[in-house]
Design a protein around this motif. Structure first.
Motif, PDB file in Angstrom:
ATOM      1  N   ASP A 181      44.229  38.620  25.442  1.00 40.95           N
ATOM      2  CA  ASP A 181      43.173  37.891  25.220  1.00 40.95           C
ATOM      3  C   ASP A 181      42.872  36.664  26.207  1.00 40.95           C
ATOM      4  N   ALA A 182      43.637  36.749  27.434  1.00 32.27           N
ATOM      5  CA  ALA A 182      43.509  35.596  28.346  1.00 32.27           C
ATOM      6  C   ALA A 182      42.159  36.004  29.281  1.00 32.27           C
ATOM      7  N   ILE A 183      41.118  35.844  28.661  1.00 31.87           N
ATOM      8  CA  ILE A 183      39.805  36.045  29.539  1.00 31.87           C
ATOM      9  C   ILE A 183      39.728  35.340  30.723  1.00 31.87           C
ATOM     10  N   GLU A 184      40.069  34.023  30.624  1.00 28.63           N
ATOM     11  CA  GLU A 184      39.851  33.346  31.888  1.00 28.63           C
ATOM     12  C   GLU A 184      41.006  33.596  32.922  1.00 28.63           C
ATOM     13  N   GLU A 185      42.141  34.016  32.441  1.00 30.20           N
ATOM     14  CA  GLU A 185      43.067  34.359  33.604  1.00 30.20           C
ATOM     15  C   GLU A 185      42.594  35.924  34.142  1.00 30.20           C
ATOM     16  N   ALA A 186      42.122  36.709  33.476  1.00 28.44           N
ATOM     17  CA  ALA A 186      41.573  37.829  33.870  1.00 28.44           C
ATOM     18  C   ALA A 186      40.431  37.699  34.679  1.00 28.44           C
ATOM     19  N   LEU A 187      39.455  36.632  34.470  1.00 33.46           N
ATOM     20  CA  LEU A 187      38.395  36.217  35.450  1.00 33.46           C
ATOM     21  C   LEU A 187      38.948  35.845  36.692  1.00 33.46           C
ATOM     22  N   ALA A 188      39.872  34.959  36.561  1.00 36.26           N
ATOM     23  CA  ALA A 188      40.744  34.361  37.925  1.00 36.26           C
ATOM     24  C   ALA A 188      41.185  35.752  38.761  1.00 36.26           C
ATOM     25  N   HIS A 189      41.677  36.772  37.833  1.00 32.75           N
ATOM     26  CA  HIS A 189      42.204  37.990  38.785  1.00 32.75           C
ATOM     27  C   HIS A 189      41.057  38.755  39.252  1.00 32.75           C
ATOM     28  N   GLY A 190      39.984  38.419  38.992  1.00 32.94           N
ATOM     29  CA  GLY A 190      38.705  38.987  39.910  1.00 32.94           C
ATOM     30  C   GLY A 190      38.055  40.231  38.891  1.00 32.94           C
ATOM     31  N   SER A 235      40.283  51.423  34.098  1.00 32.23           N
ATOM     32  CA  SER A 235      38.582  50.950  34.364  1.00 32.23           C
ATOM     33  C   SER A 235      37.950  51.005  33.068  1.00 32.23           C
ATOM     34  N   GLY A 236      38.263  51.810  32.235  1.00 33.40           N
ATOM     35  CA  GLY A 236      37.688  51.620  30.736  1.00 33.40           C
ATOM     36  C   GLY A 236      37.883  50.211  30.183  1.00 33.40           C
ATOM     37  N   ILE A 237      39.135  49.719  30.264  1.00 35.98           N
ATOM     38  CA  ILE A 237      39.575  48.519  29.819  1.00 35.98           C
ATOM     39  C   ILE A 237      38.709  47.295  30.261  1.00 35.98           C
ATOM     40  N   PHE A 238      38.608  47.534  31.781  1.00 33.49           N
ATOM     41  CA  PHE A 238      37.839  46.303  32.500  1.00 33.49           C
ATOM     42  C   PHE A 238      36.495  46.602  32.271  1.00 33.49           C
ATOM     43  N   GLY A 239      35.850  47.639  32.005  1.00 35.25           N
ATOM     44  CA  GLY A 239      34.372  48.122  31.694  1.00 35.25           C
ATOM     45  C   GLY A 239      33.726  47.373  30.450  1.00 35.25           C
ATOM     46  N   SER A 240      34.829  47.629  29.553  1.00 33.97           N
ATOM     47  CA  SER A 240      34.614  47.040  28.139  1.00 33.97           C
ATOM     48  C   SER A 240      34.460  45.471  28.103  1.00 33.97           C
ATOM     49  N   ALA A 241      35.592  45.051  28.826  1.00 35.48           N
ATOM     50  CA  ALA A 241      35.741  43.524  28.782  1.00 35.48           C
ATOM     51  C   ALA A 241      34.570  42.930  29.591  1.00 35.48           C
ATOM     52  N   ARG A 242      34.100  43.628  30.584  1.00 29.90           N
ATOM     53  CA  ARG A 242      32.824  42.959  31.410  1.00 29.90           C
ATOM     54  C   ARG A 242      31.609  43.286  30.584  1.00 29.90           C
ATOM     55  N   MET A 262      44.967  44.018  33.340  1.00 35.25           N
ATOM     56  CA  MET A 262      44.969  44.484  32.217  1.00 35.25           C
ATOM     57  C   MET A 262      45.896  43.957  31.127  1.00 35.25           C
ATOM     58  N   LYS A 263      47.241  43.392  31.610  1.00 33.21           N
ATOM     59  CA  LYS A 263      47.807  42.876  30.645  1.00 33.21           C
ATOM     60  C   LYS A 263      47.198  41.438  30.350  1.00 33.21           C
ATOM     61  N   ALA A 264      46.727  40.782  31.066  1.00 36.19           N
ATOM     62  CA  ALA A 264      45.749  39.329  30.678  1.00 36.19           C
ATOM     63  C   ALA A 264      44.858  39.613  29.657  1.00 36.19           C
TER      64      ALA A 264
END
Lengths: 451, 390
Positions: free
Chosen positions: A403-412, A433-440, A397-399
């Motif tokens: 705006d560190a999308i690459e880092e968030a992707l590495a986190h899974g 989960s809402g934050i992850f949902g919209s990022a996905r 979430m902090k990533a």
């Protein structure tokens, strides 16, 4: 048979579980299709108000993938097309005729299935309007017809509170289920049919030779994304699709009879119903039609289609969509609780052990109240403890915040199955989960643009 | 009663709403209202249900765990104050005397701290976070009883503003605010914060020794037997464990810290890995030093390792300060290491740096700074193991 153990997750013990018995409901007066419930679909309407449609005739197609057809669940007249903000079609309502007309597709015999090739079989399903039942990981979008998946996951049961029991939906349909499995075998490299072993010996007994995986663990251990994640640990298993056991029956129905399936078994649960049980009724039936069968209580209740953790608010006038097999009615909980945070909490629902309810094994009553205000993340790690795919949600979430999308992707981020447990349990009430949902979603849209 | 409070808030609410003239103070209003009533907000999308635990309760459990320590600390401080003044040291008079010492410090801590919290919350348009309820209680417990109130006020101001608010408030701070406050006072006003004279209210008289176990240990000549010296000063292992010793108000009793630790561990509010890691760190380092101790080195090297667990503020620090989730690491492996290093550093500072007989505070603050780094390494290792999604 492979046995899988998923260490994380959570099963809240809640009041209002449905009985396995099934009530067969009479035909509702109208049905609807909810286009917004299909992931990433931009509907292009093929009907207008007043048109006459029959069971199985096309209502709309996807603007981006016109080969995807979405068919009418009943025969009658288009009574109303409801548009939401930005003219998104939120519901197409069909008033049913006395004598419903139906479209006929070519039925398949067992022998046909042996000789037919994959492409032809796929066309049957696409034309029959059931292709959207196949979804692909990681985005859970409708599967691509041009793809050949390595694995197709068939989820037999769900640990999500108040979801349909295989005992209920398979009752009297075992033959159809076996036929459906034979169909699926043609579609994918391998088939992983799994059930949560500790719950349902019924499935294991009745579907011997079909079920080839058992999953131990709490919600959402049965989720195809979770199963995929844990199987994948032993090497890359590539592209994966999934479908649910309930939907296998629909496919079997379409191919065996040559007609678009009209019925489904819905699990009805929650404390807003006096007698929660399973009901069998038409696809796309109105929510009110379903809840009336289970003695709904009067008051300020929310009807949730598709489960407490990942469903949508179906409202009082809403309709069931294609993917949803359960309807839950719980209180809105729009009340200010006096000294709420200081109470001993004998019957409070919590993952933590901070309420006395942790000492007693009593099903709790839940409502839609947030039970607190949103605060900054204090890094307590509750989300990590629950995450079924071993993400570190607080760091992901902090990533994303940075705006560190690459880092968030590495986190899974792409492994996230959107089970909702992180947001459910967060004491700071952050909608993880809402934050992850919209990022996905953003990632998916970008990927589509790039492709 | 409930209805009366409800109507009180309902009548005054409009002033704090969007159009009201006191809108900028709505955070303050909500902070008070939510003490009495949980908000009526509901979920808007999935997951439709939320856990009943919120930060208010989370922090309340921490306070609950501190209460036994605080009550004993009040009694203990009062006891020594009465002893020094030659008054009755029975339970009730001692406790009342203790209240007279502790309550002003507590009022200053909460009052001044809330002022800064509220100021920042109002300026930023935030709600007031519950985190300060804990910091504001911890801070007076780690002060010597006779600290001038104005110094206490400056200390807590520094702790809240520099230790927390400039980083963005609760959840974003690097350092534990209560410890930051104490460290400030410690370095700014050493006269009132260290030495033998400060630990007993009213000043140590000849009849009552004000030396703490740590001071005795730090000042021991090489080759001397510290346990025997402690026994002689009335600071035997049992007294140190129970906490009937001079020291900061709340940190003398290891026994009651264990009670607090149990509450925190059973409810799952604090992470047990940090506490266990800390104890292992103290014992491991202590025993290693015991092995290396020879006559010419510091005498404290030969002190049996378990003494470090009950001396000074280690028990209090590792239970209530090191487990502050915000300033501690967020991954389990890092928590073990973090706890262990706090324990190890505590012993090292105590043994080798006589200028700071109390090593726990500095050890925790130092490790606070390293918590993100520990997390970083653990996360890197975890990510390397992950199979990326295709």
């Amino acid at each position: 048979m492979k046995t899988l153990f998923i260490p994380n997750g959570h099963n809240p013990d809640l009041r209002g579980n449905p009985e396995a018995s099934i009530i067969h409901l009479p035909r509702p007066s109208s049905l609807a299709v909810v286009p917004s419930a299909f992931p990433f679909v931009k509907p292009r309407l093929q009907v207008k108000e007043g048109d006459r449609v029959s069971l199985g005739s096309p209502l709309f197609e996807d603007k981006r993938r016109p080969e995807l057809r979405f068919l009418s669940p009943g025969g009658g007249i288009i009574e109303n097309i409801i548009f939401g903000p930005r003219r998104i079609v939120t519901a197409i309502i069909i008033r049913l005729d006395e004598k419903e007309e139906r479209e006929f597709f070519q039925p398949l015999e067992n022998e046909d299935l042996e000789t037919m090739d994959r492409e032809e079989l796929m066309q049957h399903l696409v034309k029959g309007g059931l292709w959207p039942l196949f979804r692909s990981l990681p985005f859970r979008a409708i599967a691509d017809t041009k793809e050949l998946p390595d694995t197709l996951y068939v989820r037999m049961d769900s640990h999500q509170p108040f979801s349909a029991l295989p005992e209920a939906y398979l009752q009297g349909h075992l033959e159809a289920f076996r036929f459906g499995i034979r169909v699926l075998k043609k579609l994918a490299g391998q088939l992983a049919v799994y059930t949560c072993a500790e719950q349902h010996s019924f499935v294991l007994n009745e579907c011997q030779g079909v079920v080839n995986h058992t999953v131990f663990g709490r919600y959402p251990a049965q989720d195809p994304g979770v199963v995929h994640y844990h199987l994948r640990k032993k090497g890359n298993t590539g592209k994966a699709w999934f479908i649910t056991g309930e939907d296998v029956l629909l496919i079997a129905h379409l191919l065996e009879t040559g007609t678009y399936p009209g019925e489904r078994t819905y699990a009805m649960g929650g404390t807003g119903l006096a007698s929660p049980c399973h009901v069998r009724t038409r696809f796309g039936a109105p929510v009110s039609h379903l809840i009336e069968a289970c003695d709904p209580l009067e008051g300020n209740f929310r009807n949730i289609a598709g489960g407490l953790f990942r469903g949508r608010n179906a409202g009082q006038e809403g309709f069931m969509s294609m993917y949803e097999t359960s309807l839950t009615r719980i209180p809105e909980g729009k009340e200010k609780e006096y000294f709420g945070f200081m109470r001993p909490g004998l019957s409070k629902n919590s993952v933590s052990r901070t309420f006395l309810s942790a000492l007693f094994n009593r099903p709790a009553k839940v409502d839609c109240n947030t039970h607190g205000e949103e605060r900054a993340c204090i890094n307590c790690g509750t989300c990590t403890r629950l995450c079924p795919v071993e993400m570190l949600p607080q760091f992901t979430m902090k990533a994303l915040h940075a705006d560190a999308i690459e880092e968030a992707l590495a986190h899974g981020l792409l492994d996230c199955v959107q089970c909702g447990l992180c947001a459910y349990a967060c004491p700071s009430k952050i909608d993880l989960s809402g934050i992850f949902g919209s990022a996905r979603e953003k990632l998916y849209q970008e990927q589509q643009k790039g492709a | 009663m409930q209805r009366w409070i409800r109507s009180f808030f309902d009548t005054h609410r409009p002033k704090f709403e969007k159009e009201g003239r006191l809108h900028r103070y709505h955070g303050l209003f909500e902070a008070f209202e939510t003490i009495f009533f949980l908000p009526d907000s509901t979920t808007s999308q999935s997951p439709h249900i939320r856990d009943s635990l919120d930060l208010k309760r989370f922090m309340s459990i921490v306070i609950l765990a501190i209460v036994p320590v605080a009550l004993f600390g009040i009694y203990n401080t009062g006891y020594y104050a009465c002893l020094a003044a030659g008054e009755s040291t029975a339970f009730i008079p001692s406790f009342i005397q203790g209240l007279f010492i502790f309550i002003p410090l507590l009022v200053v801590s909460y009052g001044v701290g809330f002022f800064w919290e509220a100021l920042f919350a109002v300026r930023r348009g935030h709600g007031i976070s519950e985190g300060f309820l804990v910091s504001g209680l911890l801070y007076p417990l780690i002060l010597p009883p006779d600290l001038p109130l104005w110094q206490a006020a400056i200390g807590i101001s520094f702790g809240v503003v520099i230790g927390k608010e400039i980083f963005g408030g609760t959840g974003r701070n690097l350092l534990n605010p209560a410890l930051t406050a104490r460290a400030f006072v410690f370095f700014a006003y050493p006269g009132q914060m260290s030495g033998d004279a400060v630990w007993i209210s009213g000043g140590a008289t000849d009849a009552v020794s004000g030396a703490t176990a740590l001071a005795i240990s730090a000042q021991a000549e090489p080759g001397s037997q510290i346990p025997a010296m402690l026994d002689q000063a009335g600071l035997g292992l049992f007294e140190l464990f129970v906490g009937r010793t001079p020291g900061s108000i709340g940190e003398t009793s290891a026994l009651l810290c264990i009670v607090g630790a149990l509450i925190l561990i059973i409810t799952g509010v604090a992470n047990w890995r940090i506490m266990v890691g800390g104890v292992l760190g103290v014992l491991g380092t202590g025993m290693l030093l015991n092995q290396l101790a020879t006559g010419s080195f510091a005498a404290a090297m030969a002190l049996p390792a378990y003494y470090h667990l009950v001396m000074g503020g280690f028990a209090f620090g590792i239970v209530f300060m090191a487990t502050d989730p915000v300033s501690a690491p967020g991954t389990d492996a890092a928590r073990w290491l973090y706890g262990f290093l706090i324990g190890a550093l505590t012993v090292l500072i105590r043994v080798f740096n006589p200028a700071y007989p109390e090593g726990t505070m500095l050890a925790i603050l130092f490790m606070n700074l390293f918590a993100p780094l520990l997390d970083h390494f653990v996360i890197q290792i975890r990510l390397r193991k992950r199979i990326s999604h295709v």
